[in-house]
Design an enzyme around this catalytic site. Structure first.
Site, PDB file in Angstrom:
ATOM      1  CE1 TYR A 145      -3.675   2.559   0.753  1.00  0.00           C
ATOM      2  CE2 TYR A 145      -2.292   3.297   2.568  1.00  0.00           C
ATOM      3  CZ  TYR A 145      -3.387   3.480   1.734  1.00  0.00           C
ATOM      4  OH  TYR A 145      -4.185   4.589   1.891  1.00  0.00           O
ATOM      5  CG  ASP A 240       5.819   3.668   0.702  1.00  0.00           C
ATOM      6  OD1 ASP A 240       6.173   4.359   1.686  1.00  0.00           O
ATOM      7  OD2 ASP A 240       4.638   3.530   0.358  1.00  0.00           O
ATOM      8  CE  LYS A 268       2.152   4.794   8.397  1.00  0.00           C
ATOM      9  NZ  LYS A 268       0.808   4.546   8.812  1.00  0.00           N
TER      10      LYS A 268
HETATM   11  N1  PMP Z   1       2.979   4.186   2.310  1.00  0.00           N
HETATM   12  C1  PMP Z   1       2.903   3.245   3.257  1.00  0.00           C
HETATM   13  C2  PMP Z   1       3.879   2.115   3.241  1.00  0.00           C
HETATM   14  C3  PMP Z   1       1.925   3.325   4.251  1.00  0.00           C
HETATM   15  O1  PMP Z   1       1.859   2.367   5.169  1.00  0.00           O
HETATM   16  C4  PMP Z   1       1.040   4.405   4.243  1.00  0.00           C
HETATM   17  C5  PMP Z   1      -0.048   4.557   5.293  1.00  0.00           C
HETATM   18  N2  PMP Z   1      -0.212   3.584   6.182  1.00  0.00           N
HETATM   19  C6  PMP Z   1       1.154   5.361   3.236  1.00  0.00           C
HETATM   20  C7  PMP Z   1       2.143   5.231   2.285  1.00  0.00           C
HETATM   21  C8  PMP Z   1       0.231   6.545   3.193  1.00  0.00           C
HETATM   22  O2  PMP Z   1       0.499   7.399   4.247  1.00  0.00           O
HETATM   23  P1  PMP Z   1      -0.623   8.434   4.775  1.00  0.00           P
HETATM   24  O3  PMP Z   1      -1.677   7.611   5.414  1.00  0.00           O
HETATM   25  O4  PMP Z   1       0.130   9.317   5.713  1.00  0.00           O
HETATM   26  O5  PMP Z   1      -1.109   9.172   3.579  1.00  0.00           O
END
Ligand code: PMP
Length: 444
Positions: A145, A240, A268
């Site tokens: 994701y 990511d 995060k």
């Molecule tokens: N990339 C990864 C690996 C994530 O786990 C997440 C959210 N859990 C995101 C992108 C998106 O981040 P956000 O919810 O801050 O938009």
């Protein structure tokens, strides 16, 4: 049983004015049933709901709160920013300070741009990859994701070689066809995609340790080979690390695996509990970003002093001792879980890297792929979740998310988490016995 009457009525009210009653879908408890718990306050490892039930928090707001709730250092930095101005929409010194800190900590990053969420980071990173390579296709992995950008909410078309299909209403076929799906931990699926599309692939984006199908490690040979294939074909490799950055080690998964991506996305932990994301990488690529270069990306609140101070305070505290302590806490919990699974003979396995961990309900010993993860028994997970909740342990309301442990968890918390896990598994075993007994009675 915990009483959650106030949460029940708060949810009813919220649903009247917020779609589904929540501002992000997983919070609605759809995959575990029941009413989402509304929280009132947190301190250290504990969170208290609006009915005054107290839980040990094993979610940590999905990762950011590596020092637990209301850490005094982070809170005092936030207070300073509140008194001196929360946003100027103009440069401040703290932005260069945090950029330097990130460049020092993350092996692949020479330059970094701050944004406001993980989604913004990944969306910007693929635009940059496309602008830099002058190519259009993005390859992503099943079960990974990357936020809710259109290019990522894509499912596989028919057959691994075909282009993607929209996985949400509102995403056009035209956008979907620029994303190709590969199988996680399967280098042959990548090789086949490159054989067919190598001239058009701008970037491969991957969660180097997947946290969005539960925690699934990538095999280190897989990441090394992926790096080689991207380099050979002049496609960028994007890690990511929104979840894993500053979480699995000081320099993220790239440091653990010693594989250096071209671009990295962060979020995060980097915001210390405030809304932040970032993307960074090699100088020659990052210099393509506006105003230096031709790839446009901007943000009114990007780099605001409030979030930067919270983020920098967090990163400054993340030294080797912090990671050693976090590893001790997390490995004790993992060992406790594994012992109980073994003792009770439950079909389950635990996967952990640093302070990220998932318990999967399955007969398989190891979860290596999206398909392994999909084969897990989500019905058992939802019962497990509800038992844990009742024992005062807050874990993710979905089999396909991970727990994030914080440094605020103490020995007493660890014992309670392990005991509660044992009791929850025991209850699941008892239920299975009752089911077995009932079917036996019927068949007699
Ligand atoms: N990339 C990864 C690996 C994530 O786990 C997440 C959210 N859990 C995101 C992108 C998106 O981040 P956000 O919810 O801050 O938009």
């Amino acid at each position: 049983m915990n009483k959650i009457l106030n949460s029940v009525s708060a949810y009813k009210e919220a649903k009247k004015v917020i779609p589904g009653g929540v501002n992000s879908p997983v919070r609605a408890f759809k995959s575990v049933g029941g009413t989402p718990i509304f929280f009132d306050r947190g301190k250290g490892s504990k969170i208290t709901d609006i009915d005054n039930n107290v839980y040990i928090d094993c979610v940590s707001s999905w990762g950011p709160l590596i020092f637990g709730h209301c850490d005094s250092n982070v809170s005092s930095e936030i207070s300073k920013a509140i008194k001196t101005g929360t946003t100027f929409g103009a440069p401040t010194l703290i932005e260069t300070k945090i950029a330097n800190k990130i460049v020092d900590m993350v092996p692949s990053i020479d330059k970094v741009r701050m944004v406001n969420s993980g989604t913004e980071a990944t969306m910007s990173a693929i635009r940059l990859a496309r602008g830099f390579t002058k190519r259009s296709l993005i390859v992503k992995f099943e079960g990974n994701y990357h936020g809710h950008g259109d290019s990522f909410l894509i499912k596989a078309g028919s057959g691994a070689m075909t282009l993607g299909k929209p996985d949400s209403l509102g995403i056009t076929e035209n956008i979907a066809k620029d994303t190709i799906l590969a199988a996680f931990n399967d280098i042959n699926s990548i090789k086949k995609i490159f054989e067919k599309h190598h001239k058009n692939i701008a970037a491969v984006i991957i969660e180097p340790i997947a946290g969005n199908m539960g925690l699934v490690k990538s095999c280190s040979k897989f990441l090394t080979e992926l790096r080689e294939i991207c380099s050979k074909n002049n496609s960028l490799l994007i890690f990511d690390e929104v979840m894993t950055g500053f979480r699995v080690s000081k320099g993220g998964a790239q440091e653990l695996y010693n594989v250096i991506p071209d671009l990295t996305t962060l979020g995060k932990v980097i915001g210390g509990g405030l809304p932040v994301g970032a993307y960074g990488g090699k100088k020659e690529i990052m210099d393509y970003v506006a105003p230096q270069g031709p790839v446009y990306q901007a943000g009114t609140l990007s780099g605001n002093p409030l979030a930067m101070r919270a983020g920098l305070a967090t990163l400054n505290l993340l030294n080797n001792q912090a990671f050693e302590k976090l590893e001790k806490i997390s490995s004790k919990i993992e060992k406790g879980f594994l012992n109980s699974i073994k003792k009770l003979g439950i079909d389950a396995t635990v996967c952990r890297v640093g302070s990220m961990m998932t318990i999967f309900f399955t007969k398989q010993n190891e979860i290596k792929s999206y398909h392994d993860a999909k084969d897990c028994n989500t019905d058992v997970y939802s019962r497990y979740f509800n038992y844990m909740l009742n024992f005062g342990i807050y874990i993710p309301p979905s089999q396909y998310e991970c727990m994030f442990f914080s440094l605020a968890i103490n020995q007493e918390d660890i014992d309670k988490i392990i005991n509660s896990n044992f009791k929850a598994l025991q209850k699941i075993k008892d239920e299975e016995y009752i089911n077995w007994y009932n079917t036996r009675k019927i068949s007699q």
